[in-house]
Design a protein around this motif. Sequence first.
Motif, PDB file in Angstrom:
ATOM      1  N   UNK A  45     -45.804  -1.913  46.526  1.00 36.51           N
ATOM      2  CA  UNK A  45     -47.073  -1.608  47.218  1.00 36.51           C
ATOM      3  C   UNK A  45     -47.222  -2.456  48.465  1.00 36.51           C
ATOM      4  N   UNK A  46     -46.759  -3.712  48.377  1.00 35.73           N
ATOM      5  CA  UNK A  46     -46.781  -4.550  49.589  1.00 35.73           C
ATOM      6  C   UNK A  46     -45.926  -3.937  50.689  1.00 35.73           C
ATOM      7  N   UNK A  47     -44.905  -3.180  50.266  1.00 40.13           N
ATOM      8  CA  UNK A  47     -44.019  -2.537  51.265  1.00 40.13           C
ATOM      9  C   UNK A  47     -44.577  -1.193  51.717  1.00 40.13           C
ATOM     10  N   UNK A  48     -45.760  -0.829  51.201  1.00 45.79           N
ATOM     11  CA  UNK A  48     -46.409   0.410  51.660  1.00 45.79           C
ATOM     12  C   UNK A  48     -46.056   1.648  50.844  1.00 45.79           C
ATOM     13  N   UNK A  49     -45.453   1.450  49.656  1.00 46.70           N
ATOM     14  CA  UNK A  49     -45.127   2.623  48.837  1.00 46.70           C
ATOM     15  C   UNK A  49     -46.285   2.944  47.894  1.00 46.70           C
ATOM     16  N   UNK A  50     -46.429   4.229  47.568  1.00 53.42           N
ATOM     17  CA  UNK A  50     -47.525   4.692  46.710  1.00 53.42           C
ATOM     18  C   UNK A  50     -47.308   4.280  45.262  1.00 53.42           C
ATOM     19  N   UNK A  51     -48.427   3.951  44.587  1.00 49.15           N
ATOM     20  CA  UNK A  51     -48.324   3.492  43.201  1.00 49.15           C
ATOM     21  C   UNK A  51     -47.706   4.560  42.281  1.00 49.15           C
ATOM     22  N   UNK A  52     -48.177   5.815  42.403  1.00 48.72           N
ATOM     23  CA  UNK A  52     -47.671   6.866  41.496  1.00 48.72           C
ATOM     24  C   UNK A  52     -46.175   7.102  41.699  1.00 48.72           C
ATOM     25  N   UNK A  53     -45.788   7.057  42.975  1.00 49.44           N
ATOM     26  CA  UNK A  53     -44.371   7.247  43.287  1.00 49.44           C
ATOM     27  C   UNK A  53     -43.545   6.121  42.661  1.00 49.44           C
TER      28      UNK A  53
END
Length: 365
Positions: free
Chosen positions: A331-339
């Motif tokens: 998430x810190x890297x900007x990825x979505x939680x569900x993904x």
Amino acid sequence: MDERLLQIGTFPVEKSGNMPMVIAGPCSAESEKQVMDAAQAVAAIPQVSVFRAGVWKPRTRPGDFEGVGEKGLQWLNQVKHATGLSVVTEVAQPDHVEKALNHNIDMLWIGARTVVNPFSVQELADALKGVDIPVLVKNPVTPDLSLWIGALERINKAGIHQLAAVHRGFYLFERSPFRNAPMWEIPIELKRQYPELPLICDPSHISGNREYIRDVSQKALDLAMDGLMIESHCNPADALTDIEQQITPDILKQLLDSLNPRKETGSQDFQNKLQSLRSEIDKLDTEMLDILAKRMHLVNEIGEYKKDNSITIFQLKRWNEIVSHRLQFGREKGLEKDFLHSLLKIIHKESIRLQNEILNNGKRK
Ligand code: PEP
Ligand code: MN
């Protein structure tokens, strides 16, 4: 499922510029006036080339309005003559096919509730033998691509080559903002297997609500679909079916004007830039797979070590640690939680499978 060929002829897809074919009209034919009013209004919208209206309505509960039947076909015929639009209606039984053909209906569609039943589809296919008419096959209510393809095959084997598929979303028990979940991966896979088969999106039945129709339509254009089927009624609040999702012809016009049709290819500059971005993606994908393979090698080593020491494969504490750390990092890297969650689950599942294999078959080489 094995991929088989469909014999696809030219579907009379009338595009206006880059804009895909648009089929519009009420959910149901209710009265002669309602049909003619809607037809005149949608015929004035340049993008619309086909008028739709159901005369036999498959209703979930008995006692609801089930359509006006054969007399609606006469109204559709008047629409043809008064507006020049082609007309399309739903057929669910062999006698519907016969009646529609007798009334010179231009195209037929097979509804989602019919497509779930191969016996019904076969009966329609038998009724269509020797007839040359365009047929649109909606996806079945359930998210089952084979069933959709099977219906297309049955109709195709009857000699219908002017075939198109209609994506109207899939019923899911889970709550979702949509009436029928789009599950875009399913029509995309259909297009991958049958690129020559025209694919039309029905944003009305996906949305179930007029609020989402524009965004779903735009998404269909972004995915290079060949057409849109949109329900339009002059007084949606008084409609006898699908009240929530029908839009007035005025709103339909605004909606169609607001869409951005996409081109499949662009200028040379665009192609060059795209090519360079794609080669970066190719490089990253290779690195990503290389890292995944290294990870799975380590998993094998751990599996053997656990086996030698009689330790359980699944370790809840470790799994929880992985999930919470990777979720936070990702998430810190900007990825979505569900993904992230789905990705971790798939990697973990494979890790467990590999370790199980070691436990059951001895060392993996
Ligand atoms: C319709 O188009 O009005 C209809 C009944 O659609 P579906 O079969 O997709 O529910
Ligand atoms: Mn409807």
